[in-house]
Design a protein around this motif. Sequence first.
Motif, PDB file in Angstrom:
ATOM      1  N   THR A 408       0.468  -1.251  -0.485  1.00  0.00           N
ATOM      2  CA  THR A 408       0.113  -0.117   0.427  1.00  0.00           C
ATOM      3  C   THR A 408       0.708   1.134   0.147  1.00  0.00           C
ATOM      4  O   THR A 408       0.439   2.147  -0.565  1.00  0.00           O
ATOM      5  N   SER A 409       1.947   1.169  -0.005  1.00  0.00           N
ATOM      6  CA  SER A 409       2.922   1.817  -0.168  1.00  0.00           C
ATOM      7  C   SER A 409       3.552   2.738  -1.040  1.00  0.00           C
ATOM      8  O   SER A 409       3.584   4.023  -1.324  1.00  0.00           O
ATOM      9  N   LEU A 410       3.310   1.366  -1.811  1.00  0.00           N
ATOM     10  CA  LEU A 410       4.439   1.927  -3.297  1.00  0.00           C
ATOM     11  C   LEU A 410       3.376   1.653  -4.550  1.00  0.00           C
ATOM     12  O   LEU A 410       3.256   2.696  -5.560  1.00  0.00           O
ATOM     13  N   HIS A 411       1.952   1.538  -4.130  1.00  0.00           N
ATOM     14  CA  HIS A 411       1.303   1.092  -5.257  1.00  0.00           C
ATOM     15  C   HIS A 411       0.510   2.766  -6.072  1.00  0.00           C
ATOM     16  O   HIS A 411       0.704   3.069  -6.884  1.00  0.00           O
ATOM     17  N   ARG A 412       0.166   3.654  -5.253  1.00  0.00           N
ATOM     18  CA  ARG A 412      -0.364   4.895  -4.888  1.00  0.00           C
ATOM     19  C   ARG A 412       1.070   5.875  -4.702  1.00  0.00           C
ATOM     20  O   ARG A 412       0.858   6.402  -3.481  1.00  0.00           O
ATOM     21  N   ASP A 413       1.782   6.109  -5.323  1.00  0.00           N
ATOM     22  CA  ASP A 413       3.356   7.262  -4.948  1.00  0.00           C
ATOM     23  C   ASP A 413       2.406   8.909  -5.192  1.00  0.00           C
ATOM     24  O   ASP A 413       1.104   9.309  -5.700  1.00  0.00           O
ATOM     25  N   PHE A 414       3.061   9.340  -5.618  1.00  0.00           N
ATOM     26  CA  PHE A 414       3.225  10.245  -5.684  1.00  0.00           C
ATOM     27  C   PHE A 414       2.494  11.388  -6.485  1.00  0.00           C
ATOM     28  O   PHE A 414       1.799  12.820  -6.502  1.00  0.00           O
ATOM     29  N   LEU A 415       2.676  10.930  -8.307  1.00  0.00           N
ATOM     30  CA  LEU A 415       1.691  11.160  -9.437  1.00  0.00           C
ATOM     31  C   LEU A 415       1.088  10.132  -9.545  1.00  0.00           C
ATOM     32  O   LEU A 415       1.612   8.691  -9.732  1.00  0.00           O
TER      33      LEU A 415
END
Lengths: 484, 178
Positions: A408-415
């Motif tokens: 969950t930390s990786l799959h929706r990052d800043f963009l």
Amino acid sequence: MNHGQQQPVDERSGTALEEPAVPAPPPVIGPGHTFATVTDKISAVVLTQPTSKRWYLGFCFATALVLILLYSIGYLLAVGVGIWGVNVPVGWGFAIINFVWWIGIGHAGTLISAILLLLKQSWRTSINRFAEAMTLFAVACAAIFPVIHMGRPWFAYWMVPYPNTMGLWPQWRSPLIFDVFAVTTYFLISLLFWYIGLIPDMATLRDRSQSRVGRVIYGILAMGWRGSARHWHRYEKAYLILAALATPLVVSVHTIVSFDFAVSIVPGWHTTIFPPYFVAGALFAGFAMVLTLAIPIRAFYGLEDFITMRHLQNMAKVMLATGLLVVYGYLMEAFMAWYSGNEFEKSMMINRMTGPYGWLYWLLLLCNFAVPQLLWFRRMRSNVAVLFVVALVVNVGMWLERFIIVVTSLHRDFLPSSWDMYYPTIWDVLTFLGTIGLFLWLLMLFVRYLPMISIFEMRTLLPQAEVKENGQQTAPGQHSTEGK
Amino acid sequence: MARPPIYGLLAEFDSPTALVEAATRTREAGYTHTDAFSPFPIEELTEALALRPTRLPLLILIGGVMGCLGGFFMQWFSATVDYPFNIGGRPPNSWPLFMPVTFEMTVLVAGFTAVLGMLALNGLPMPYHPVFNVPRFALASRDRFFLCIEATDPQFDRQRTRQFLLGLHPREVNEVEH
């Protein structure tokens, strides 16, 4: 060597300990045991008991899983990490989830063998040997994952500082190199600790084995141990100092594993609570695994006299305490996401709770927070079936925790344009199942060929092991009846 | 010095208490070349046999310090002398980041010193030792306690030492062949 079994010594079979209805702290060893019965009962599992059909069945099952592991890794080497579900935002996937999960499981073994030794918790004695074995095998399973995740695993040795024609050194400022040193050191020190504990028991097996092969193999492993007072004196020093070294080591290992995450700037990873939260999580998962293994093994081999209710209850209490620390970690993560006022942290936390993987987050809280609360009740703690189920649930919960941290930390990052979902493939699942098989396979060999309880330490727990002050040889009950 | 005809005399006892008492009385009788064998460590024997404190902790300390210095030196040398390169503007000698590996190396070398040092000081591995010639000695790893007076002891006399050991109420006394 000329060892004969001489003159049968009077045997007192240990009477099985009746479970009291309301358990006042039960003893750490069943009543009626002597040095001889403790020795015979534990060594019989290795030396004389016929190998049961169920062991063979279990071993075949584990072997099948090991073959699946070998096939999955072979296919990975042939084709590449494209067979896994990892993609561009979620580059870590199952490999790192499983790595952290396995390493964590190992930690309880060191806690039981080293920290409880330093704290003089004598109840640890009957569970430390197989908890240490569990550590070794879990770390071995863990180490597979980062290596096969590298893409070109055949260059894994590049991480080791050795003189090379390329004139290169490892990158010392990277937590991934810290990991190499931490995991290697952890494995080697655990191996030494385990082996040094085995030496006196190897001597026992050497002296009691009926077969020539057994005498030779256990003899080599015992290295000529003869129980000399001078040797014991140095042995105890070495053992104690090794325990003192292993204690900060175990804390450092999971701290460094958490650095893999915390040193990055990914929301959900970049947090200072990670090191203590990871260490507590590791102990929580590890104690759950010790219970998962101890409960069937003690029933299967009839070792209720040695692994008593007191052990199970104490482990349940440690599990409850470390579980609460882990829940504190969850609370702080959520609190800091809100209190920091950081938009990315906040949206990560909301996504974690309500996004596409939200159901896993609530399942995690059910497994790691709600269910272990049963252990507050003595009635639950003294029910073996309940303990076993709670331990299994915690094993699942801790795996989910690592899944949530990684995915969950990786799959929706800043963009938002780079957002994606992560789904494991069949190869991810088979590789994971394969390492569970490898773990069971090693463990089954261990309980079959090595004493799973430390025999010499069990002898020291007996009342007659105490040296009476004024030379009175009245170990009440059993001892004085043995012929003069 | 000519080799004595036997290695020594081995007395067998039932309990740790009996062994410690026998060891104490043997020391008080002036015997110095003695050893005791037991299936588990007995703290009181250290005093009873007047064992000297072991040098092992000092060795482990030295090992740990060497691991610490060696581990740090490896990183410092590679990062500042042999192959300096700029990572995110950090100084070549970014020592705080060298601490984890330094710590692991400390524990690793100290741990190996503890185990190998213990084995070396104990003279292990030693596949053959005269006490193994006594068949009953196999019980030393089970439930019996043995006291050995070696023939090299200045006071040793095959008959008188045997009488002395019998006076300690052992289960039996055996001669140990070489």
